[in-house]
Scaffold this motif. Sequence first.
Motif, mmCIF file in Angstrom:
data_model
loop_
_atom_site.group_PDB
_atom_site.id
_atom_site.type_symbol
_atom_site.label_atom_id
_atom_site.label_comp_id
_atom_site.label_asym_id
_atom_site.label_seq_id
_atom_site.Cartn_x
_atom_site.Cartn_y
_atom_site.Cartn_z
ATOM 1 N N LEU A 184 -13.367 11.038 0.999
ATOM 2 C CA LEU A 184 -12.519 12.128 1.458
ATOM 3 C C LEU A 184 -11.680 11.690 2.651
ATOM 4 O O LEU A 184 -12.141 10.913 3.490
ATOM 5 C CB LEU A 184 -13.385 13.312 1.909
ATOM 6 N N PRO A 185 -10.437 12.191 2.760
ATOM 7 C CA PRO A 185 -9.730 12.026 4.033
ATOM 8 C C PRO A 185 -10.445 12.871 5.082
ATOM 9 O O PRO A 185 -11.236 13.760 4.735
ATOM 10 C CB PRO A 185 -8.333 12.581 3.722
ATOM 11 N N PHE A 186 -10.209 12.608 6.347
ATOM 12 C CA PHE A 186 -10.853 13.412 7.374
ATOM 13 C C PHE A 186 -10.332 14.841 7.277
ATOM 14 O O PHE A 186 -9.114 15.077 7.260
ATOM 15 C CB PHE A 186 -10.564 12.854 8.769
ATOM 16 N N GLY A 187 -11.248 15.807 7.200
ATOM 17 C CA GLY A 187 -10.814 17.189 7.059
ATOM 18 C C GLY A 187 -11.973 18.157 7.028
ATOM 19 O O GLY A 187 -13.110 17.797 7.367
ATOM 20 N N PRO A 188 -11.727 19.388 6.598
ATOM 21 C CA PRO A 188 -12.754 20.438 6.666
ATOM 22 C C PRO A 188 -13.956 20.211 5.775
ATOM 23 O O PRO A 188 -15.005 20.802 5.996
ATOM 24 C CB PRO A 188 -11.985 21.703 6.252
ATOM 25 N N GLU A 189 -13.850 19.345 4.766
ATOM 26 C CA GLU A 189 -14.988 19.099 3.876
ATOM 27 C C GLU A 189 -15.847 17.937 4.331
ATOM 28 O O GLU A 189 -16.993 17.798 3.893
ATOM 29 C CB GLU A 189 -14.480 18.831 2.448
ATOM 30 N N GLY A 190 -15.308 17.098 5.204
ATOM 31 C CA GLY A 190 -16.060 15.946 5.667
ATOM 32 C C GLY A 190 -15.154 14.749 5.867
ATOM 33 O O GLY A 190 -13.960 14.873 6.125
ATOM 34 N N PHE A 191 -15.721 13.564 5.678
ATOM 35 C CA PHE A 191 -14.958 12.328 5.812
ATOM 36 C C PHE A 191 -15.672 11.214 5.065
ATOM 37 O O PHE A 191 -16.902 11.088 5.135
ATOM 38 C CB PHE A 191 -14.813 11.932 7.276
ATOM 39 N N GLY A 192 -14.899 10.401 4.354
ATOM 40 C CA GLY A 192 -15.526 9.346 3.560
ATOM 41 C C GLY A 192 -16.417 9.968 2.505
ATOM 42 O O GLY A 192 -15.978 10.822 1.735
ATOM 43 N N HIS A 193 -17.690 9.573 2.484
ATOM 44 C CA HIS A 193 -18.652 10.170 1.563
ATOM 45 C C HIS A 193 -19.591 11.142 2.275
ATOM 46 O O HIS A 193 -20.594 11.572 1.692
ATOM 47 C CB HIS A 193 -19.453 9.067 0.864
ATOM 48 N N LEU A 194 -19.255 11.490 3.515
ATOM 49 C CA LEU A 194 -20.058 12.449 4.274
ATOM 50 C C LEU A 194 -19.461 13.836 4.095
ATOM 51 O O LEU A 194 -18.253 14.030 4.258
ATOM 52 C CB LEU A 194 -20.072 12.088 5.763
ATOM 53 N N THR A 195 -20.300 14.805 3.764
ATOM 54 C CA THR A 195 -19.830 16.165 3.553
ATOM 55 C C THR A 195 -20.644 17.146 4.390
ATOM 56 O O THR A 195 -21.810 16.890 4.712
ATOM 57 C CB THR A 195 -19.941 16.559 2.065
ATOM 58 N N VAL A 196 -20.028 18.268 4.720
ATOM 59 C CA VAL A 196 -20.698 19.268 5.556
ATOM 60 C C VAL A 196 -21.982 19.732 4.869
ATOM 61 O O VAL A 196 -22.030 19.878 3.643
ATOM 62 C CB VAL A 196 -19.775 20.470 5.842
ATOM 63 N N GLY A 197 -23.003 19.949 5.670
ATOM 64 C CA GLY A 197 -24.285 20.396 5.134
ATOM 65 C C GLY A 197 -25.162 19.281 4.609
ATOM 66 O O GLY A 197 -26.260 19.528 4.113
ATOM 67 N N MET A 198 -24.710 18.042 4.738
ATOM 68 C CA MET A 198 -25.446 16.912 4.150
ATOM 69 C C MET A 198 -26.694 16.575 4.956
ATOM 70 O O MET A 198 -26.694 16.626 6.179
ATOM 71 C CB MET A 198 -24.517 15.695 4.081
ATOM 72 N N LYS A 199 -27.756 16.216 4.251
ATOM 73 C CA LYS A 199 -28.964 15.748 4.910
ATOM 74 C C LYS A 199 -28.741 14.356 5.486
ATOM 75 O O LYS A 199 -27.959 13.562 4.953
ATOM 76 C CB LYS A 199 -30.128 15.697 3.921
ATOM 77 N N GLU A 200 -29.472 14.066 6.559
ATOM 78 C CA GLU A 200 -29.362 12.766 7.206
ATOM 79 C C GLU A 200 -29.696 11.643 6.232
ATOM 80 O O GLU A 200 -28.978 10.630 6.153
ATOM 81 C CB GLU A 200 -30.279 12.719 8.426
#
Length: 235
Positions: free
Chosen positions: A56-72
């Motif tokens: 993902l581009p940097f933005g409201p959903e996250g960045f790279g393969h990191l997304t909001v709400g993701m477990k560590e």
Amino acid sequence: MFNGDTSVSRRRMMLGVLSFAAAGVLATACAATSTEPSASGSGSPAPQPVATGDPLPFGPEGFGHLTVGMKEEDALATGDLQAAPISTVLNRNVYSFVGGPEPDPSRMAADEELEDAVAKADDPAAESAKDSADAAKLYADSTKRTLERMVAFLEAGGASFRHGYLDTIAAPKDAATAEGIKRGSSRAELETAYENRGLAKGSDGNYKMPAGREWQLIFEMDGNKVKYMSLARKY
């Protein structure tokens, strides 16, 4: 970003330092009053699966393969982050992106030793003048360390986690949003890109924009240029 479990005196000192403009994203969360994510996920979005598609581009959903709400654990499995934290700040595990600063076990040990000493200094039984002076020195050292780690986090980019869930993503230097906003973008470019999307300028001169119900994008400014970009859980 970071909201720690500190004594009243230490918390006041922390809040004073965290008003420093370069750590605006981190100061935002220090006023936390809402429910934090717990180890079981209570109060947080449903865990997201490990992303396997295009980053993902940097933005409201996250960045790279990191997304909001993701477990560590899932975030580490993406391969976007270093395998171990580079620091632990106010109960957050802070990771750098692959290619960024590498973990330094000796520094981590020194940090832990300092925070253990601070915890002991919070003992109400320590009331002598010497105890108070020693505690004040420890608090000052801890606050300085915290600020240094926070600024380094924003500068290099990375992700922080609390209770096993993603808490903040700091965009690295080469990151850009889908609208083309990046470090060095002008104030005018920022305002134009997010016109009518809830972008608001704060009293500190920085900008925040809603990113769903529990998150916000933060654009920290240096004059009329974007200095740092972060995606942070709202508190």
